[in-house]
Scaffold this active site. Structure first.
Site, mmCIF file in Angstrom:
data_model
loop_
_atom_site.group_PDB
_atom_site.id
_atom_site.type_symbol
_atom_site.label_atom_id
_atom_site.label_comp_id
_atom_site.label_asym_id
_atom_site.label_seq_id
_atom_site.Cartn_x
_atom_site.Cartn_y
_atom_site.Cartn_z
ATOM 1 N N TYR A 149 1.302 48.979 43.195
ATOM 2 C CA TYR A 149 1.800 49.051 41.823
ATOM 3 C C TYR A 149 0.655 49.070 40.813
ATOM 4 C CZ TYR A 149 6.862 48.413 42.449
ATOM 5 O OH TYR A 149 8.189 48.587 42.735
ATOM 6 N N LYS A 200 2.867 46.649 57.245
ATOM 7 C CA LYS A 200 2.721 47.792 58.154
ATOM 8 C C LYS A 200 1.318 47.718 58.758
ATOM 9 C CE LYS A 200 4.764 51.209 58.934
ATOM 10 N NZ LYS A 200 5.503 51.527 60.199
ATOM 11 N N ASP A 233 9.384 48.563 58.486
ATOM 12 C CA ASP A 233 10.496 49.438 58.883
ATOM 13 C C ASP A 233 11.474 48.672 59.776
ATOM 14 O OD1 ASP A 233 8.495 49.332 60.826
ATOM 15 O OD2 ASP A 233 8.675 51.432 61.423
ATOM 16 N N ASP A 257 9.899 45.233 46.924
ATOM 17 C CA ASP A 257 10.797 45.963 46.032
ATOM 18 C C ASP A 257 11.912 46.606 46.848
ATOM 19 O OD1 ASP A 257 11.673 47.256 43.600
ATOM 20 O OD2 ASP A 257 10.796 49.105 44.409
ATOM 21 N N ASP A 261 16.162 45.189 47.462
ATOM 22 C CA ASP A 261 17.372 45.950 47.134
ATOM 23 C C ASP A 261 18.313 45.945 48.333
ATOM 24 O OD1 ASP A 261 16.485 46.671 44.579
ATOM 25 O OD2 ASP A 261 17.263 48.716 44.789
HETATM 26 C C1 IPM Z 1 12.428 45.668 40.369
HETATM 27 C C2 IPM Z 1 12.450 47.005 39.725
HETATM 28 C C3 IPM Z 1 11.099 47.273 39.070
HETATM 29 C C4 IPM Z 1 10.064 47.326 40.159
HETATM 30 C C5 IPM Z 1 11.034 48.524 38.165
HETATM 31 C C6 IPM Z 1 12.077 48.500 37.076
HETATM 32 C C7 IPM Z 1 9.667 48.688 37.564
HETATM 33 O O1 IPM Z 1 12.801 47.987 40.648
HETATM 34 O O2 IPM Z 1 12.147 44.661 39.674
HETATM 35 O O3 IPM Z 1 12.697 45.583 41.580
HETATM 36 O O4 IPM Z 1 9.845 48.363 40.793
HETATM 37 O O5 IPM Z 1 9.430 46.294 40.388
HETATM 38 MG MG MG Z 2 13.396 47.221 42.550
#
Ligand code: IPM
Ligand code: MG
Length: 375
Positions: A149, A200, A233, A257, A261
């Site tokens: 990042y 990884k 993975d 990240d 999700d």
């Molecule tokens: C998260 C989001 C952020 C990230 C974006 C909005 C920059 O996806 O907080 O998970 O990638 O960190």
């Molecule tokens: Mg995210």
């Protein structure tokens, strides 16, 4: 900008609602904050500011130096969400996302805690079989201020022949790895005592360094914690195969990240998952901290009063727990959410047969009613 009555409060909270559904979910979280004030349980000095596209529209940048200074002057930041099609064409440095990335980086909020817990009433709302997720309680600790990042070099360069090359770089120092794995080990001690370090290392040297550092820190200071390693993975696969095998997962910024999700969806909806981003403790033991739902700004449903405010409300509960040492009050909020769900109200993202589909505001009303009952 609005400043609530402070009654000598020493709990300074900066609220940054942001874009899309940010303002509407934040409105419900603010009602929870006001509840504590009204019932004289605890008072908070709330200041509101702009971030993301909203800040860009007002000031030409996704985060002004003033707002950043306010964040530094606060005990905690409550953040909504940023981004939307309206700002998609902006140069990279002005995009709404740069607002949250700058806050994380400049405040040095390196440890991002993303707990994925399943409320009993929602075990059926997951896309996985209920028995796979019922009782799930896992914690992802995502490194938040390093890795690809922020790594240099980065950018898109144009060669003499006009062809282009895009570059981003995964970089981690031992110190960056060490401080975040320590957070994971400390959390594991208060949970089930197990940490999975995810990387990884089979293809990335930096992943090998993560393993070495995690093992050294564990062998030196956390011999009571069980450490295991997993490739990212495989971890993605294991999260949907048998998520209850995990206690604490610690991983890099990018893998965290993606995996968070995935973990969020196990809980029924991305609209349920809160997070805390923490810095190092200062001399007085205080950490800089920002709390935000894991979900984004969901522009497709913004302004329709249908978004799920629970991740934002639960993020405030995390603030009570981690910034203000108010575990009982955090439990109060989490229980109110649990009871609201048990009562059968659902925003559209978590609606199930035999439950009532309600608006953002009515979900807020229900949580407030449960708080009033319990207080
Ligand atoms: C998260 C989001 C952020 C990230 C974006 C909005 C920059 O996806 O907080 O998970 O990638 O960190
Ligand atoms: Mg995210």
């Amino acid at each position: 900008m609005r400043v609530s009555q402070t009654r000598g409060s020493n709990r300074k909270v900066l609220v940054l609602a942001g874009d899309g559904i940010g303002p509407e979910i934040m409105r419900q979280a603010l009602r929870v904050i006001e509840f504590f004030d009204r019932r004289h349980i605890a008072s908070f000095a709330v200041t509101e500011g702009l971030v993301g596209g909203a800040a860009y529209d007002a000031a030409g940048v996704p985060l002004t130096d003033d707002t950043l200074a306010q964040a530094f002057a606060s005990d905690a930041v409550l953040f909504g969400a940023v981004g939307g099609a309206k700002w998609d064409g902006l140069p990279f440095d002005l995009r709404p996302e740069r607002g949250i990335l700058r806050l994380r980086k400049e405040m040095d909020l390196f440890a991002n805690l993303r707990p994925a817990g399943v409320f009993d009433a929602l075990a059926d709302a997951s896309s996985l079989k209920p028995e796979l997720v019922a009782g799930l309680d896992l914690m992802i600790v995502r490194e938040l201020t390093g890795g690809i990042y922020f790594g240099e070099p980065r950018g898109v360069e144009t060669h003499a022949d006009g062809s282009r090359r895009g570059v981003n770089t995964e970089v981690y120092t031992e110190a960056e790895i060490e401080r975040v794995v320590r957070v994971a080990f400390d959390l594991a001690r208060k949970r089930r005592g197990r940490v999975s370090e995810v990387d990884k290392a089979n293809v990335m040297e930096s992943g090998g360094l993560w393993r070495e550092v995690a093992q050294r820190v564990r062998d030196t200071d956390y011999r009571d914690v069980e450490l295991s390693f997993m490739y990212a993975d495989n971890c993605a696969m294991q999260l949907v195969r048998n998520p209850k095998q995990f206690d604490v997962i610690v991983t890099s910024n990018l893998f965290g990240d993606i995996l968070s999700d995935c973990a969020a969806m196990l809980t029924g909806s991305l609209g349920m998952l809160p997070s805390a981003s923490l810095g190092s403790p200062d001399a007085a033991g205080q950490r800089k901290a920002l709390y935000e739902p894991v979900h984004g700004s969901a522009p497709d449903i913004a302004g329709k009063d249908v978004a799920n405010p629970l991740a934002c409300i639960l993020s405030f509960a995390m603030m009570l727990r981690y910034s203000f040492d108010m575990a009982a009050e955090a439990d109060l909020v989490e229980d109110a959410v649990r009871h609201a769900l048990a009562a059968g109200v659902r925003t559209s993202d978590i609606v199930q047969p035999n439950t009532a589909r309600v608006s953002t505001r009515v979900m807020g009303d229900t949580v407030l009613r449960e708080l009033e009952k319990a207080a």
